[in-house]
Scaffold this active site. Structure first.
Site, PDB file in Angstrom:
ATOM      1  N   LYS A  82      -6.433   2.544  -7.563  1.00 15.07           N
ATOM      2  CA  LYS A  82      -5.006   2.335  -7.849  1.00 15.07           C
ATOM      3  C   LYS A  82      -4.438   3.626  -8.442  1.00 15.07           C
ATOM      4  CE  LYS A  82      -1.914  -0.952 -10.230  1.00 15.07           C
ATOM      5  NZ  LYS A  82      -1.865  -2.093 -11.178  1.00 15.07           N
ATOM      6  N   SER A 157       1.374  -5.669  -9.708  1.00 15.47           N
ATOM      7  CA  SER A 157       1.648  -4.325  -9.255  1.00 15.47           C
ATOM      8  C   SER A 157       0.588  -3.735  -8.333  1.00 15.47           C
ATOM      9  CB  SER A 157       1.776  -3.412 -10.473  1.00 15.47           C
ATOM     10  OG  SER A 157       0.537  -3.310 -11.158  1.00 15.47           O
ATOM     11  N   SER A 181      -1.451  -8.138 -12.708  1.00 16.60           N
ATOM     12  CA  SER A 181      -1.378  -7.161 -11.622  1.00 16.60           C
ATOM     13  C   SER A 181      -2.653  -6.997 -10.805  1.00 16.60           C
ATOM     14  CB  SER A 181      -0.979  -5.791 -12.174  1.00 16.60           C
ATOM     15  OG  SER A 181       0.384  -5.798 -12.509  1.00 16.60           O
TER      16      SER A 181
END
Lengths: 507, 506
Positions: A82, A157, A181
């Site tokens: 990420k 996210s 997330s």
């Protein structure tokens, strides 16, 4: 052959590499090829590190050729990182324009542990700007699309990491979870993701959203792969003083136990407050079926009451903006990243202001403003102070619940993947996606999402959230593995394996 | 100047000001701790390094970097707290003080706020034999900012500068801020109390080994808060905070100036503006800092990246047990041990000679000899060379060796000075100087007898005077002998020899 390699999970790939059946380079190339073929449509990656990934893979192959034992149980297996976790020499954006072009000079502790374990980092995945969002639509670099339906969101996210798994671009991914997330994207993409106990994984080198809530975690398509990755990244780090000086939980053993012995004798609590209003019918149906599966696998199902969960979302949206308003103050154009309006006449303060005005997106600005307000003199006690009290009450709800149950379960997301654009102008509707995940975040307990099935009303995957007491990772992995085994036995394939083959190169 | 004239100049005569108003002081002293590494990262803290060479992701606040507390800095803060008679918190936290400034990398300062490590202490300071107890509100830990250099303006301050350079070497250097409670009732002594307090604090911190306490390098910085209240009125007036007070003398001058300035304003019915003021070393005056349209709201909240500090009691007690003798107690003991008058002791203190004397005594010299050497002959040498006493190229051990030779006889004071001169000139150890310069008290009695006889023969009238009992005349003969022997004779011995040669009872 290469197409088949991308269908394999991390543990299978690691075995193939360790046995010499495949080379790490071959495995890495297969995934790079897959990214090349499908990522134009999915847009899971913001940056693909082709050369460094191949270098890493070749290093694993060389070590094996020299007869060295694999450095870890995941040596040579590719991973999607990420883009909020820094890797030296690789651009890091956190999904924001304000960091465009910044190349970190250092590795996050998680990155270092991955590299030391021989895990091959394919690249950086898309996310909502500074991890603020539940759809990845807040990325300054465009939305990621859900591989199950490219017109839909992959959650957020960490939508990029989850979509990369569901699109078979990577067998492993790293996410970060502040209010959901990792878990909500896992749920809506039919993948697995764990938010460890707060302090279980070092946050050093992870661009902070809300320091008291942020936690790095492993993501994969199977519970076992998630557990293998969990053990690589977890453990105390002196660079993160909030990391817990405790041994790494033995979650891989716990998975094997769950696969072999199921959940016989375990007490599984269903949280009354995490169902009903606001939950999609297909989600509840899948959840009820999952609970029935667990009961059939030997668990005692109990109902538990957590009355203060009602206030969790409100408390969360005071604590998070407060912390992030301060954490994001460092993005000021003085030392790195975007610089706007430095025309030789503007003062440093003016350049800071112009840069932040131009570099942050609307959701980031909204939360900075909210947090600045909540921390202001005269409001602190009413807002931040009260929210911290609610946080304590929620922790107490969990403590009480864990006297009646070994783990708690709920839907991980109240709805299946929604359409891109559907909630983008309604922040409150967007915030509700984290209804079920936020209580666990506030309490700092470990929680994960495993696919519970496909919703009958939308045909999209649903996630089952499994929560344990602090440091209770082994319990939740055991339950997750038991459930996954029972699901595969009943349906003859896992949920991620049911994801549609993407029409390569076509949108 | 008349009162009207000074008031017109914006100042009131000091004595008049003190008669009309009671000054209230509040002193905030920032001390940079002498730890090897910074407060929250492993970067070195050395002063004067090339700009931006002592930085890392943490103190530069790169995205993702986070702090970890330096245990030695906490230990030093506890040492300071204990030495100031404070209570040490059993549990405390850091907070974030949020404000934007280019030299602060995170745009918040990690600082203790409402949970300081040390609270409620005091420091006794002496002024003219009188003891004033300064109550300490708190001592808390924080980190320093980077350093901005404003280039192109007339004043070196940010206004009017063309551009600014940022050096982050200092960013994250550990600081302890020591805050007094309001100091009241000092009246005319207020400026001296301020100076004496900072002096005592400096000496204390130095003896604790927690800082090099160099005001000129900014490792000790004092902000002076001053307000006036009409004499006898218990309510405090509006205060100003004067910064850039970079020497002990400036502390006194700044306080004094603020008293006269504020008194003049109050006397004309003008309100004091609560503001930060800047002290100008050259003119001895203060001027307003950048005015703030609104009060700054720092939005403090507990630092979520750090776990609370909970110093174990055993650790605190071990630190307490390891505290050195406090400087004023040590001084009082030395003064008593050495048999010095207050005046002598003050002179030693004024010339920073106490430690040198102590070291010389430790090396075997008598306190009287050691005191005398450092305060007179070596004091002169230091003056001539324009250096501090401790910068003279002679060690206490070398001096003690010279003194021992005087006591044991081979040298007299005059020759001993020549030996010391040789050491100061870099000619080596005292023995090497003695050998090389051929210095020693003449111990050859035959030669001495001859010299005495020769002197008496040369001055028969003086010899007669001595014989007739005018002993004060001996000096002339002794002087002649000393001159003839180039000072290498022992004057006392020469005197005796003269008397015995002439058959006179000394």
């Amino acid at each position: 052959m290469t197409a088949e390699l991308t269908r394999l999970g991390a543990s299978a790939l690691a075995e193939a590499i360790a046995s010499g059946q495949s080379s790490a380079e071959e495995v890495t190339r297969a995934h790079l090829d897959r990214i090349e073929a499908v990522d134009e449509a999915v847009h899971a990656f913001l940056h693909v590190s082709t050369e460094s990934a191949l270098d890493q893979a070749r290093a694993v192959d060389r070590a094996r050729a020299l007869g060295d034992a694999p450095v870890s149980r995941l040596a040579g297996v590719p991973l999607a990182l990420k883009d909020i976790v820094v890797q030296a020499g690789v651009p890091a954006t956190a999904g924001s324009k304000i960091l465009e072009g910044w190349i970190p000079p250092y590795d996050a502790t998680v990155t270092r542990r991955l590299v030391e374990a021989g895990v091959v980092i394919l690249g950086k995945t898309n996310l909502d700007e500074f991890a603020m969002g539940s759809s990845t639509e807040n990325s300054a670099y465009g939305p990621t699309r859900n591989p199950w339906d490219l017109s839909r969101i992959p959650g957020g996210s960490g939508g990029g990491s989850a979509a990369a798994l569901a699109a078979f671009e990577a067998p492993l991914a790293i996410g970060t979870d502040t209010g959901g997330s990792i878990r909500q994207p896992a749920a809506v993409t039919g993948t697995v993701g764990t938010k460890p106990t707060y302090g279980g994984v070092s946050r050093y080198g992870v661009i902070a959203l809300a320091s008291s809530l942020d936690q790095v975690g492993p993501c994969a398509r199977t519970v076992l792969d998630t557990a293998l990755l969990h053990e690589v990244i977890a453990g105390h780090d002196p660079l993160d003083s909030t990391s817990i000086p405790q041994p790494v939980p033995l979650v891989v053993d716990a998975v094997r136990r769950g696969q072999a012995d199921g959940v016989a004798g375990m007490r599984i609590g269903v949280v009354s407050q995490l169902r009903g209003k606001g939950y999609q019918a297909g989600v509840l149906e899948s959840f009820d079926a999952a609970v029935a599966t667990l009961a059939a696998a030997g668990a005692d199902i109990v109902e538990v009451d957590c009355p203060h969960f009602e206030y969790a979302l409100a408390a969360y949206y005071l604590i998070l903006p407060s912390e992030c308003s301060s954490n994001l103050a460092r993005f000021d154009a003085m030392r790195y990243g975007l610089r706007v309006g430095d025309d030789g006449t503007a003062s440093a303060e003016e350049v800071m202001s112009r840069t932040r005005g131009a570099g942050f997106g609307a959701e980031v600005k909204r939360r900075i403003i909210l947090g600045t307000y909540a921390l202001s003199a005269g409001y602190y006690d009413a807002y931040y102070g009260s929210a911290q009290k609610v946080r304590t009450l929620i922790k107490q709800d969990f403590e009480k619940a864990f006297t009646a149950a070994d783990v708690l379960v709920s839907p991980a997301s109240p709805v299946t993947a929604f359409a891109i654009g559907e909630k983008v102008n309604d922040p409150l509707a967007m915030y509700l996606n984290d209804l079920a995940t936020i209580p666990g975040s506030l309490a700092g307990i470990p929680a994960m999402s495993v696919p519970s099935g496909i919703a009958s009303d939308t045909g999209l995957p649903v996630g089952l959230q499994i929560m344990g007491p602090a440091l209770g990772e082994e319990r939740i992995y055991r339950v997750a593995a038991a459930f996954e085994s029972a699901y595969v036995a009943a349906h003859h394939r896992s949920v991620p394996d049911a994801a549609p083959e993407l029409e390569v190169g076509v949108r | 100047m008349t009162t009207a004239q000074t008031l017109a100049a914006g100042l009131m005569d000091y004595d008049e000001a003190i008669q009309t108003y009671d000054p209230v002081l509040g002193l905030e002293v920032h001390v940079e701790l002498g730890t090897v590494t910074k407060m929250f990262c492993g970067c070195p803290t050395d002063f004067g390094a090339e700009p931006n060479t002592q930085i890392c992701p943490i103190c530069l606040a790169l995205p993702g970097a986070m702090p970890a507390v330096n245990r030695t800095a906490v230990e030093y803060a506890i040492r300071i707290g204990l030495a100031l008679n404070c209570e040490i918190a059993s549990w405390c936290r850091f907070a974030r003080k949020n404000y934007f400034y280019p030299d602060m990398p995170k745009n918040f300062q990690t600082s203790q706020y409402d949970e300081p490590i040390a609270t409620n202490g005091y420091l006794d300071v002496k002024i003219d034999g009188q003891t004033v107890r300064v109550d300490i509100e708190r001592a808390h830990m924080e980190e320093d900012t980077g350093k901005s250099t404003h280039v192109g303006g007339a004043t070196g301050r940010i206004h009017g500068a063309e551009y600014s350079l940022l050096d982050y070497n200092r960013a994250g250097v550990p600081l302890v801020e020591i805050v007094t409670k309001p100091i009241v009732g000092t009246k005319a002594l207020a400026p001296q109390v301020a100076r004496a307090y900072v002096t005592a604090l400096r000496d204390l911190l130095s003896s604790l080994g927690v800082s090099d306490v160099r005001m000129d390098q900014g490792s000790l910085r004092c902000d002076a808060n001053v307000s006036l209240t009409p004499a006898g009125n218990p309510l405090f007036g509006t205060r100003t905070e004067t910064k850039n007070v970079n020497s002990l003398r400036s502390v006194e001058r700044a306080v004094r100036y603020e008293i006269t300035r504020q008194a003049a304003l109050l006397a004309t019915g003008t309100r004091i503006v609560q503001e930060t003021r800047h002290f100008d070393e050259t003119t001895g005056t203060t001027s307003p800092g950048r005015s703030k349209e609104t009060a700054e709201d720092y939005r403090y909240f507990p630092e979520p990246d750090l776990v609370p500090l909970a110093p174990e009691r055993e650790w605190v007690e071990a630190i307490r047990a390891s505290l050195p003798e406090l400087p004023w107690i040590r001084r009082a003991r030395m003064q008593a041990d050495w048999g010095l008058t207050d005046l002598q002791m003050r002179d030693l203190l004024a010339s920073d000679a106490v430690d040198l004397v102590a070291a010389t005594v430790d090396a075997g010299a008598s306190p009287a000899e050691a005191t005398s050497w450092w305060s007179s002959y070596l004091g002169q040498q230091a003056n001539v060379r324009g250096v501090a006493l401790n910068e003279l190229p002679i060690t206490p051990a070398q001096l003690a060796a010279v003194i021992a030779k005087v006591v044991d006889g081979p040298l007299n004071t005059k020759i001993a000075r020549q030996v010391v001169d040789g050491v100061l000139a870099g000619e080596g150890e005292p023995d090497e100087v003695i050998a090389a310069r051929g210095l020693a008290v003449m111990s050859d009695d035959g030669a001495l007898h001859a010299a005495v006889d020769e002197a008496l023969a040369a001055q028969p009238a003086v010899a007669d005077k001595i014989r007739s009992g005018k002993l004060q005349a001996v000096g002339a003969i002794v002087g002649a002998v000393m001159k003839a022997t180039r000072g290498q004779a022992d004057a006392a011995k020469v005197r005796q020899l003269v008397l015995s040669t002439l058959g006179v009872e000394g």
